[in-house]
Motif scaffolding. Structure first.
Motif, PDB file in Angstrom:
ATOM      1  N   LYS A  85      34.047  29.972  38.648  1.00  0.00           N
ATOM      2  CA  LYS A  85      34.164  30.679  39.698  1.00  0.00           C
ATOM      3  C   LYS A  85      33.567  32.082  40.026  1.00  0.00           C
ATOM      4  CE  LYS A  85      38.730  29.277  41.246  1.00  0.00           C
ATOM      5  NZ  LYS A  85      40.072  29.903  41.611  1.00  0.00           N
ATOM      6  N   PHE A  86      33.354  32.732  38.605  1.00  0.00           N
ATOM      7  CA  PHE A  86      32.828  33.964  38.402  1.00  0.00           C
ATOM      8  C   PHE A  86      31.360  33.852  38.590  1.00  0.00           C
ATOM      9  CE2 PHE A  86      36.531  35.674  35.450  1.00  0.00           C
ATOM     10  CZ  PHE A  86      37.449  35.542  36.626  1.00  0.00           C
ATOM     11  N   THR A  87      30.881  32.753  38.029  1.00  0.00           N
ATOM     12  CA  THR A  87      29.354  32.635  38.185  1.00  0.00           C
ATOM     13  C   THR A  87      28.800  32.210  39.552  1.00  0.00           C
ATOM     14  OG1 THR A  87      29.237  31.675  35.909  1.00  0.00           O
ATOM     15  CG2 THR A  87      27.303  31.013  37.353  1.00  0.00           C
ATOM     16  N   GLN A  88      29.672  31.454  40.216  1.00  0.00           N
ATOM     17  CA  GLN A  88      29.316  31.193  41.689  1.00  0.00           C
ATOM     18  C   GLN A  88      29.338  32.499  42.435  1.00  0.00           C
ATOM     19  OE1 GLN A  88      27.971  28.611  42.938  1.00  0.00           O
ATOM     20  NE2 GLN A  88      27.632  29.865  44.689  1.00  0.00           N
ATOM     21  N   ALA A  89      30.598  33.271  42.261  1.00  0.00           N
ATOM     22  CA  ALA A  89      30.711  34.535  43.046  1.00  0.00           C
ATOM     23  C   ALA A  89      29.353  35.545  42.724  1.00  0.00           C
ATOM     24  CB  ALA A  89      31.984  35.331  42.626  1.00  0.00           C
ATOM     25  N   LEU A 145      40.027  43.663  32.336  1.00  0.00           N
ATOM     26  CA  LEU A 145      39.558  42.344  33.030  1.00  0.00           C
ATOM     27  C   LEU A 145      38.956  41.521  32.269  1.00  0.00           C
ATOM     28  CD1 LEU A 145      39.020  43.936  36.478  1.00  0.00           C
ATOM     29  CD2 LEU A 145      41.038  43.111  35.649  1.00  0.00           C
ATOM     30  N   ILE A 146      39.367  39.959  32.050  1.00  0.00           N
ATOM     31  CA  ILE A 146      38.773  39.104  31.501  1.00  0.00           C
ATOM     32  C   ILE A 146      37.527  38.548  32.223  1.00  0.00           C
ATOM     33  CG2 ILE A 146      38.973  36.650  30.376  1.00  0.00           C
ATOM     34  CD1 ILE A 146      41.792  37.252  30.153  1.00  0.00           C
ATOM     35  N   GLY A 147      36.305  38.392  31.641  1.00  0.00           N
ATOM     36  CA  GLY A 147      35.343  37.440  32.419  1.00  0.00           C
ATOM     37  C   GLY A 147      34.391  38.277  32.812  1.00  0.00           C
ATOM     38  N   ILE A 148      34.399  39.374  33.106  1.00  0.00           N
ATOM     39  CA  ILE A 148      33.618  40.332  33.891  1.00  0.00           C
ATOM     40  C   ILE A 148      33.391  41.630  33.102  1.00  0.00           C
ATOM     41  CG2 ILE A 148      34.592  39.415  36.102  1.00  0.00           C
ATOM     42  CD1 ILE A 148      35.872  42.304  36.626  1.00  0.00           C
ATOM     43  N   ASP A 149      32.189  42.185  33.863  1.00  0.00           N
ATOM     44  CA  ASP A 149      31.806  43.680  33.116  1.00  0.00           C
ATOM     45  C   ASP A 149      31.430  44.330  34.370  1.00  0.00           C
ATOM     46  OD1 ASP A 149      31.407  45.428  31.208  1.00  0.00           O
ATOM     47  OD2 ASP A 149      29.278  44.978  31.089  1.00  0.00           O
ATOM     48  N   THR A 183      31.699  36.768  30.073  1.00  0.00           N
ATOM     49  CA  THR A 183      32.638  35.910  29.357  1.00  0.00           C
ATOM     50  C   THR A 183      32.384  35.863  27.971  1.00  0.00           C
ATOM     51  OG1 THR A 183      31.616  33.613  29.808  1.00  0.00           O
ATOM     52  CG2 THR A 183      33.502  34.377  31.408  1.00  0.00           C
ATOM     53  N   PHE A 184      33.587  35.840  27.192  1.00  0.00           N
ATOM     54  CA  PHE A 184      33.611  35.771  25.751  1.00  0.00           C
ATOM     55  C   PHE A 184      34.507  34.709  25.367  1.00  0.00           C
ATOM     56  CE2 PHE A 184      32.365  39.942  26.725  1.00  0.00           C
ATOM     57  CZ  PHE A 184      31.249  40.124  26.003  1.00  0.00           C
ATOM     58  N   PRO A 185      34.190  33.563  24.764  1.00  0.00           N
ATOM     59  CA  PRO A 185      35.014  32.334  24.262  1.00  0.00           C
ATOM     60  C   PRO A 185      36.099  32.965  23.112  1.00  0.00           C
ATOM     61  CG  PRO A 185      32.774  31.681  24.273  1.00  0.00           C
ATOM     62  CD  PRO A 185      32.841  33.257  24.665  1.00  0.00           C
ATOM     63  N   PRO A 186      37.219  32.306  23.328  1.00  0.00           N
ATOM     64  CA  PRO A 186      37.795  31.320  23.941  1.00  0.00           C
ATOM     65  C   PRO A 186      38.256  31.547  25.484  1.00  0.00           C
ATOM     66  CG  PRO A 186      39.616  31.965  22.568  1.00  0.00           C
ATOM     67  CD  PRO A 186      38.211  32.895  22.479  1.00  0.00           C
ATOM     68  N   ASN A 187      37.917  32.652  25.956  1.00  0.00           N
ATOM     69  CA  ASN A 187      38.737  33.265  27.376  1.00  0.00           C
ATOM     70  C   ASN A 187      37.807  32.995  28.584  1.00  0.00           C
ATOM     71  OD1 ASN A 187      40.952  34.224  26.060  1.00  0.00           O
ATOM     72  ND2 ASN A 187      39.587  36.195  25.563  1.00  0.00           N
ATOM     73  N   LEU A 242      41.622  39.743  41.667  1.00  0.00           N
ATOM     74  CA  LEU A 242      40.623  40.953  41.234  1.00  0.00           C
ATOM     75  C   LEU A 242      39.545  40.721  40.479  1.00  0.00           C
ATOM     76  CD1 LEU A 242      40.329  43.909  42.020  1.00  0.00           C
ATOM     77  CD2 LEU A 242      41.624  44.521  39.804  1.00  0.00           C
ATOM     78  N   ASN A 243      39.532  39.890  39.412  1.00  0.00           N
ATOM     79  CA  ASN A 243      38.369  39.675  38.472  1.00  0.00           C
ATOM     80  C   ASN A 243      37.130  39.089  39.441  1.00  0.00           C
ATOM     81  OD1 ASN A 243      40.794  39.601  37.170  1.00  0.00           O
ATOM     82  ND2 ASN A 243      39.882  39.292  35.357  1.00  0.00           N
ATOM     83  N   GLN A 244      37.786  37.955  40.312  1.00  0.00           N
ATOM     84  CA  GLN A 244      36.433  37.416  40.968  1.00  0.00           C
ATOM     85  C   GLN A 244      36.033  38.335  42.082  1.00  0.00           C
ATOM     86  OE1 GLN A 244      37.815  33.465  42.379  1.00  0.00           O
ATOM     87  NE2 GLN A 244      36.243  33.541  43.960  1.00  0.00           N
ATOM     88  N   TYR A 245      36.917  38.947  42.652  1.00  0.00           N
ATOM     89  CA  TYR A 245      36.570  39.751  43.757  1.00  0.00           C
ATOM     90  C   TYR A 245      35.699  40.807  43.717  1.00  0.00           C
ATOM     91  CZ  TYR A 245      37.833  42.395  48.206  1.00  0.00           C
ATOM     92  OH  TYR A 245      37.872  43.097  49.458  1.00  0.00           O
ATOM     93  N   LEU A 246      35.850  41.324  42.382  1.00  0.00           N
ATOM     94  CA  LEU A 246      34.836  42.421  42.028  1.00  0.00           C
ATOM     95  C   LEU A 246      33.396  41.907  41.962  1.00  0.00           C
ATOM     96  CD1 LEU A 246      36.821  44.572  39.484  1.00  0.00           C
ATOM     97  CD2 LEU A 246      36.465  44.928  41.875  1.00  0.00           C
ATOM     98  N   VAL A 247      33.396  40.723  41.302  1.00  0.00           N
ATOM     99  CA  VAL A 247      32.061  40.241  41.038  1.00  0.00           C
ATOM    100  C   VAL A 247      31.473  39.672  42.724  1.00  0.00           C
ATOM    101  CG1 VAL A 247      30.789  38.153  40.227  1.00  0.00           C
ATOM    102  CG2 VAL A 247      32.556  39.224  38.854  1.00  0.00           C
ATOM    103  N   GLU A 248      32.524  38.989  43.422  1.00  0.00           N
ATOM    104  CA  GLU A 248      31.980  38.563  44.717  1.00  0.00           C
ATOM    105  C   GLU A 248      31.367  40.027  45.520  1.00  0.00           C
ATOM    106  OE1 GLU A 248      35.649  37.270  46.806  1.00  0.00           O
ATOM    107  OE2 GLU A 248      35.560  35.124  45.958  1.00  0.00           O
TER     108      GLU A 248
END
Length: 155
Positions: free
Chosen positions: A138-142, A50-54, A128-132, A114-120
């Motif tokens: 959205k993820f930061t706010q979640a 999943l991109i953008g989350i850990d 996040t790892f540029p360039p992705n 899913l990516n956002q939901y898991l953070v929420e």
């Protein structure tokens, strides 16, 4: 000879990864942890990250990766969402990472991102790892909301 083998492996690896299509449904075949799982396409199997989350790690791997707090809970949560289900993949700038995993934003059949939901829900953090970086805001706010509401790992 060694150079030819490296070229052949690289070609086959990237050719295989190119088989996955954006906005296509794939059956989930195995869940590794809270941010990694496998999908199948015909007879091929692909490892999706999943991109953008850990999500926290579920086990010790080598000397660098250690089991982390809330890792088991994150894996159970993701397993409940993905087991025997289909997911739709979308991509960002890079399609694979240095470990050969397919990098994707994932949507469930019911429309959940899913990516956002898991953070929420507090089962993952923003990573996040540029360039992705398409959904970093959205993820930061979640994550801020999950921390504020003391959800998941933030209890």
């Amino acid at each position: 000879m060694k150079t030819q083998l490296i070229f052949l492996f690289t070609f086959l690896f990237f050719f295989a990864q190119a088989q996955l299509q954006e906005n296509t449904w794939y059956k989930v075949s195995k869940i590794t942890d809270g941010d990694t799982f496998y999908v199948t396409s015909s007879s091929d199997k692909y490892k999706i990250r999943l991109i953008g989350i850990d999500a926290p790690e579920t086990r010790n791997v080598g000397v660098k990766v250690r089991k982390e707090y809330f890792g088991t809970e994150a894996k159970i949560f993701v397993t409940q969402l993905l087991k025997n289900k289909k997911v739709k993949l979308t991509f960002d700038v890079q399609k694979t990472d240095r470990y050969g995993r397919v990098l994707a934003y994932v949507y469930l059949e019911n429309g959940i991102f899913l990516n956002q939901y898991l953070v929420e829900k507090g089962y993952a953090v923003v990573s996040t790892f540029p360039p992705n970086v398409k959904y970093v805001e959205k993820f930061t706010q979640a994550e801020r909301n999950a921390r504020k509401l003391k959800l998941g790992m933030w209890k």
